[in-house]
Scaffold this active site. Sequence first.
Site: not given
Ligand code: FPP
Length: 250
Positions: A17, A34, A128
């Site tokens: 997050d 992201h 893993l």
């Molecule tokens: C939450 O932060 C994060 C996500 C919804 C996306 C997480 C995905 C990735 C890091 C990419 C994954 C890639 C692979 C290859 C598995 P948020 O956007 O909710 O942050 P905020 O709460 O600050 O708005």
Amino acid sequence: MDINKKKVPAHVAIIMDGNGRWAKERGLERVYGHANGVASVRKAIKASLDMGVKVLTLYAFSQENWNRPAAEVEALMLLMVSNMKQELPSFIEQGVRFRYIGNRAALSDEVREEFDYCERQTAHCERLTLVIAVSYSAREELAMAAQKIARRAVEGEIRVEDIDVDMMEENLYAGDLPAVDLMIRTSGEIRISNFLLWQVAYAEFYFTDLYWPDFDEKEYEKAVEYYGRRERRFGKTSEQIKLENSINQE
Ligand code: FPP
């Protein structure tokens, strides 16, 4: 950091997050958060391999995330697909088995086909297991398990009294995986957000204020070290656990 190898969690789950806030604080669009979060995914996989974690489950996209702006959803899906394509050879080389959980029918053909391909190509890998939760909702997972079991009962294959904890588990998306030992959430939020509700029944929880793009091997080791200091009682008393541990050490 001195990690006690005996006390490394077998299954770690992470709620990644804070990508949006990380980007906003830098005056950037959310998608840059992201994109930078992907580097932290790589670090978490490497650290899991180094420490001997057997299963790493990452919450990449919740069912509720479909409600985000279409451009952000599109960018996230593209990020996942392009990174899976890129990382596949190194997964095979390092012994990383890829799996994904969630509502597969909600994904586009392109995403589903790429993920299915990666699952097949890494099915033999054993060091893993990397599980990506995408279009995932724990409550839906439980409702789906109930549907599958009810169908078998209606068809007379099982009796209602046969329904137990093991049967519920077998009908989850990845019911063969061990329960979660350690659940980590970044960005300072202290909530579970519909993630692995069944599987965290006895998990230890580690919360950090760091945003996901800032989460690195060091912070992961801190979480594992914290886990190693916890006394897991599973409903027993502390005295019982100490006695069991001394017998096991003999
Ligand atoms: C939450 O932060 C994060 C996500 C919804 C996306 C997480 C995905 C990735 C890091 C990419 C994954 C890639 C692979 C290859 C598995 P948020 O956007 O909710 O942050 P905020 O709460 O600050 O708005």
